[in-house]
Design an enzyme around this catalytic site. Sequence first.
Site, short mmCIF file in Angstrom:
data_model
loop_
_atom_site.label_atom_id
_atom_site.label_comp_id
_atom_site.label_asym_id
_atom_site.label_seq_id
_atom_site.Cartn_x
_atom_site.Cartn_y
_atom_site.Cartn_z
N LYS A 121 13.19 -14.66 7.31
CA LYS A 121 12.29 -14.92 6.19
C LYS A 121 12.26 -16.41 5.87
O LYS A 121 11.21 -16.98 5.59
CB LYS A 121 12.69 -14.10 4.97
CG LYS A 121 12.34 -12.64 5.18
CD LYS A 121 12.44 -11.80 3.93
CE LYS A 121 11.92 -10.41 4.23
NZ LYS A 121 12.89 -9.35 3.98
N LYS A 200 6.33 -6.31 15.73
CA LYS A 200 6.82 -5.16 14.96
C LYS A 200 5.86 -4.88 13.81
O LYS A 200 5.42 -5.82 13.14
CB LYS A 200 8.22 -5.49 14.39
CG LYS A 200 8.85 -4.34 13.62
CD LYS A 200 9.90 -4.81 12.64
CE LYS A 200 9.48 -4.47 11.24
NZ LYS A 200 10.35 -3.89 10.31
N LYS A 203 4.88 -4.81 6.80
CA LYS A 203 4.03 -5.21 5.67
C LYS A 203 3.84 -6.72 5.65
O LYS A 203 2.79 -7.23 5.31
CB LYS A 203 4.69 -4.81 4.35
CG LYS A 203 4.56 -3.36 4.00
CD LYS A 203 5.52 -3.02 2.85
CE LYS A 203 6.37 -1.82 3.18
NZ LYS A 203 7.75 -1.89 2.70
#
Length: 331
Positions: A121, A200, A203
Site C-alpha cells: 500500500k 489480482k 477493490k
Amino acid sequence: MAAWGSVSCAAMRILSGIQPSGKLHIGNYFGMMRPALELAERGAAFYFIADYHSLTSVSDAAQLRQNVLDVALDFLACGLDPAKTVFYRQSDVPQVTELAWILSCLTPKPMLDNAVSFKDKVADGLTPNVGLFTYPVLQAADILIVQGARVPVGKDQKQHIEITRDIAGAFNRQFGEVFVIPEPVIKAEVATLPGTDGRKMSKSYGNTIEIFGDEKATKKKVMGIVTDSQPVEAPKQNLDQNIPLQFLKVVAPGRAKEVESKLLAGGYGYGEAKKELLAALLDHFAPYRQKRAELEKNLDYVQQVLRDGAARASAVANETMQKVREAVGLR
Ligand code: ADP
Ligand code: TRP
C-alpha cells in the site's frame, strides 16, 4: 496450511472476517465467502464484518454504515445461515481492541515492518496511518479472541495469519498456554483469482466484477476481461492463462469443460467464452440476488441477526479476556 479434508472436528472454531470497504466482488465470493460457507458446516463458525479495520481506509461515517449493511446483506444473501454461524460486526465486540493492545506489546515492530500488504500500500503511494501499520495485530486479536483454529481466507491473507501464529506462540511462551494456534485454510484453485485486467481482483485496483452488480454492468465487466490475441480460428494455446476459462472452472465446471474443448479445437473465440461466463455468473447468483432483494425489505431482521451474533461473540470474547487479563497480570 491446513489440508481441506483434515477439517472435521465439530467443536473446532472457524473464524474469518471481511472489511466493509467497498462492494464485494466475485474474487471475495469464490476466494473466501464460498469456501468459508462450506467450512462452516464442519465446525463452530464465527464470521464478522471488520469495520474497525475499515477505518484505516474509509473516512466517511455514512459510507461506512452503508458498507457494513451491504456486507451483511451480501453474506446473508449468499447463504450464511445465522442459526449455524455467529455473524457479527467487529465493533460490537470492542474487547477485541483491548486484546489488540495487549498483543501489540509483545509484537516485535520489525515483524510489522515486513508485512507485505502494508508495504504494497505504501509502495502504491498511500500515506499510511498507524492503524494501517498495526492492522495485523488487530487481525490477530480477532482470531485469538474466539480461539479460532481455522481461518478460511484468500492467499493474500496468508502472511497475516502467520503473524497471528507468531504472536499467539509468543504469548503462550511468555504467559502460559492461553491461545489456540490458528491455521489458514486456503483453497488452491481459488487462492488468487484474477481481475478483469489480469492482476489480482481487488477493490483497490478497480478491476472487479461485483457479486451484485446489475446485469448491464456485469456484462460490460465480463466482456472487458483481458485475453491474449490468438485469432478466432486458431486452436487456442496456453489456456491455463485464460481468465474467462479460469472463472468458468470455478463457477460452472461442466460448462468450463465444453468451452475448453471448443477453444482447443479452434473456430471458437474468447468472446463466446466470455458470454458463457456471463451466463454462468448470472445463473449462479440469480437466487442470491432474489434473496438479497427480500432481505433489503427486512432490514430489522438483518440488524437482529447482527445483534444476536454480537451477543454470542461477546460471551466467547469475555471468556478469553478473563484468561488473558489473568495471564498478563491485569487482575
Ligand atoms: P480486496 O483486495 O478486494 O480489498 P479484501 O482484502 O477485502 O479484498 O478480501 C476479503 C477476503 O477475500 C480475504 O479473505 C481475501 O483473501 C479474499 N480475496 C480478495 N480478493 C481475492 C481474490 N482476487 N482471489 C481470492 N481471494 C480473494
Ligand atoms: N484482513 C482481512 C481482509 O482484508 C479482513 C480480516 C480482519 C480478517 N480480521 C480478520 C480475516 C481475521 C480473517 C481473520 O480481507
